[in-house]
Design an enzyme around this catalytic site. Structure first.
Site, PDB file in Angstrom:
ATOM      1  N   HIS A 145       0.846  -1.195   0.000  1.00 30.27           N
ATOM      2  CA  HIS A 145       0.000   0.000   0.000  1.00 30.27           C
ATOM      3  C   HIS A 145       0.879   1.242   0.000  1.00 30.27           C
ATOM      4  O   HIS A 145       0.395   2.348   0.186  1.00 30.27           O
ATOM      5  CB  HIS A 145      -0.931  -0.004   1.220  1.00 30.27           C
ATOM      6  CG  HIS A 145      -1.987  -1.072   1.132  1.00 30.27           C
ATOM      7  ND1 HIS A 145      -3.307  -0.799   0.876  1.00 30.27           N
ATOM      8  CD2 HIS A 145      -1.898  -2.417   1.224  1.00 30.27           C
ATOM      9  CE1 HIS A 145      -3.997  -1.924   0.831  1.00 30.27           C
ATOM     10  NE2 HIS A 145      -3.158  -2.920   1.050  1.00 30.27           N
ATOM     11  N   PRO A 182       2.978   3.745  -2.024  1.00 30.05           N
ATOM     12  CA  PRO A 182       3.123   4.139  -3.430  1.00 30.05           C
ATOM     13  C   PRO A 182       4.582   4.194  -3.883  1.00 30.05           C
ATOM     14  O   PRO A 182       4.891   3.860  -5.033  1.00 30.05           O
ATOM     15  CB  PRO A 182       2.493   5.531  -3.497  1.00 30.05           C
ATOM     16  CG  PRO A 182       1.828   5.783  -2.196  1.00 30.05           C
ATOM     17  CD  PRO A 182       2.318   4.773  -1.202  1.00 30.05           C
ATOM     18  N   ASP A 227       8.844  -6.727   2.221  1.00 27.69           N
ATOM     19  CA  ASP A 227       8.963  -6.106   3.536  1.00 27.69           C
ATOM     20  C   ASP A 227      10.379  -5.580   3.624  1.00 27.69           C
ATOM     21  O   ASP A 227      11.326  -6.279   3.266  1.00 27.69           O
ATOM     22  CB  ASP A 227       8.679  -7.080   4.679  1.00 27.69           C
ATOM     23  CG  ASP A 227       8.446  -6.311   5.974  1.00 27.69           C
ATOM     24  OD1 ASP A 227       7.567  -5.431   5.992  1.00 27.69           O
ATOM     25  OD2 ASP A 227       9.160  -6.557   6.958  1.00 27.69           O
ATOM     26  N   TYR A 287      13.423   6.798   4.309  1.00 28.81           N
ATOM     27  CA  TYR A 287      14.699   7.223   4.873  1.00 28.81           C
ATOM     28  C   TYR A 287      15.746   7.573   3.802  1.00 28.81           C
ATOM     29  O   TYR A 287      16.915   7.773   4.131  1.00 28.81           O
ATOM     30  CB  TYR A 287      15.265   6.117   5.770  1.00 28.81           C
ATOM     31  CG  TYR A 287      14.399   5.781   6.977  1.00 28.81           C
ATOM     32  CD1 TYR A 287      14.604   6.425   8.198  1.00 28.81           C
ATOM     33  CD2 TYR A 287      13.378   4.833   6.903  1.00 28.81           C
ATOM     34  CE1 TYR A 287      13.823   6.125   9.317  1.00 28.81           C
ATOM     35  CE2 TYR A 287      12.589   4.528   8.008  1.00 28.81           C
ATOM     36  CZ  TYR A 287      12.816   5.179   9.203  1.00 28.81           C
ATOM     37  OH  TYR A 287      12.040   4.883  10.301  1.00 28.81           O
TER      38      TYR A 287
HETATM   39  P1  IMP Z   1       7.169  -1.933   5.155  1.00 26.11           P
HETATM   40  O1  IMP Z   1       8.042  -2.805   4.302  1.00 26.11           O
HETATM   41  O2  IMP Z   1       5.922  -1.527   4.450  1.00 26.11           O
HETATM   42  O3  IMP Z   1       6.973  -2.470   6.520  1.00 26.11           O
HETATM   43  O4  IMP Z   1       7.899  -0.522   5.331  1.00 26.11           O
HETATM   44  C1  IMP Z   1       9.279  -0.411   5.348  1.00 26.11           C
HETATM   45  C2  IMP Z   1       9.689   1.012   5.599  1.00 26.11           C
HETATM   46  O5  IMP Z   1      11.113   1.018   5.469  1.00 26.11           O
HETATM   47  C3  IMP Z   1       9.197   2.025   4.587  1.00 26.11           C
HETATM   48  O6  IMP Z   1       8.049   2.682   4.971  1.00 26.11           O
HETATM   49  C4  IMP Z   1      10.364   2.996   4.516  1.00 26.11           C
HETATM   50  O7  IMP Z   1      10.281   3.909   5.538  1.00 26.11           O
HETATM   51  C5  IMP Z   1      11.558   2.153   4.810  1.00 26.11           C
HETATM   52  N1  IMP Z   1      12.174   1.805   3.536  1.00 26.11           N
HETATM   53  C6  IMP Z   1      12.127   0.620   2.902  1.00 26.11           C
HETATM   54  N2  IMP Z   1      12.765   0.689   1.719  1.00 26.11           N
HETATM   55  C7  IMP Z   1      13.209   1.950   1.626  1.00 26.11           C
HETATM   56  C8  IMP Z   1      13.920   2.640   0.608  1.00 26.11           C
HETATM   57  O8  IMP Z   1      14.269   2.138  -0.473  1.00 26.11           O
HETATM   58  N3  IMP Z   1      14.207   3.925   0.880  1.00 26.11           N
HETATM   59  C9  IMP Z   1      13.832   4.546   2.025  1.00 26.11           C
HETATM   60  N4  IMP Z   1      13.146   3.962   2.977  1.00 26.11           N
HETATM   61  C10 IMP Z   1      12.839   2.674   2.780  1.00 26.11           C
END
Ligand code: IMP
Length: 199
Positions: free
Chosen positions: A16, A18, A75, A160
């Site tokens: 979810h 984008p 994830d 990040y």
């Molecule tokens: P999830 O995988 O949806 O639990 O979220 C992982 C979180 O890690 C994201 O909302 C980002 O804040 C961070 N994250 C994951 N991949 C990246 C990236 O490529 N750049 C910056 N932040 C990332």
């Protein structure tokens, strides 16, 4: 059942976020017919596992069961060496309900200062899982190492990205052209492994 993904296969992408959906679409190079879980009105399952791999599998399985179609889930997160791997699987949660990553990045900086850390090494991890409805699943993990840099720089990426400088570069992910980030990111590396396993 052969665990192969033919070109043009319809894949439900169980994210979810984008920013991640756009990067997955860029990386998948028009190879598959991608359908976003959000478009199908699928709820976001609670991420109850303790590892990236566990949460990616959980999300892919939930989407495959809910749609009856092959599903892909990711994830991912940022791990900081001096913070014992935090925020890790809690990366999204550190941004709070408002998904405020300026806040999350400040929190990382504050924790590093509180810890008196000199080593700002960090890495992004991406676990990618593909699940067949009622059937097997495949999961892989990719990682990119780098260093954190404050204050945040650049507005091109998401999450990040503005504080992460990948090893061998001077720019943060937030300053890089998307194609450059896509060439070396944790998500691209995970996808290369997935390709090797499934294509
Ligand atoms: P999830 O995988 O949806 O639990 O979220 C992982 C979180 O890690 C994201 O909302 C980002 O804040 C961070 N994250 C994951 N991949 C990246 C990236 O490529 N750049 C910056 N932040 C990332």
């Amino acid at each position: 059942m052969a665990l192969k993904l033919e070109p043009g296969t319809r894949l439900v992408v169980a994210t979810h976020n984008p920013g991640k959906a756009r990067e997955l679409a860029e990386i998948l190079e028009g190879r598959f017919e991608l359908v976003a879980a959000g478009e199908l009105g699928l709820p976001e399952p609670e991420e109850t596992e303790t590892t990236f791999v566990g949460n990616a599998l959980l999300k892919a399985r939930a989407a495959a069961e809910a749609t009856g179609q092959i599903a892909l889930a990711d994830d991912s997160g940022l791990s900081v060496k001096a913070l014992d791997g935090a925020p890790g699987i809690f990366s999204a949660r550190w941004a709070g309900p408002g998904k405020d990553f300026a806040l999350a990045m400040r929190k990382v900086e504050e924790r590093l200062e509180e810890a008196g850390a000199e080593d700002y090494s960090a890495w992004f991890t991406s676990a990618l899982a593909v699940a067949w409805p009622g059937g097997p699943a495949v999961v892989v993990e990719g990682r990119v190492d780098g260093t954190l840099s404050f204050p945040p720089r650049g507005d091109k990426g998401f999450g990040y990205d503005p504080i992460f400088v990948p090893a061998g570069f001077d720019q943060t992910f937030g300053e890089m052209e998307p194609a450059t980030k896509d060439g070396l990111s944790h998500r691209a590396r995970a996808f290369a492994k997935l390709k090797a396993a499934l294509l």
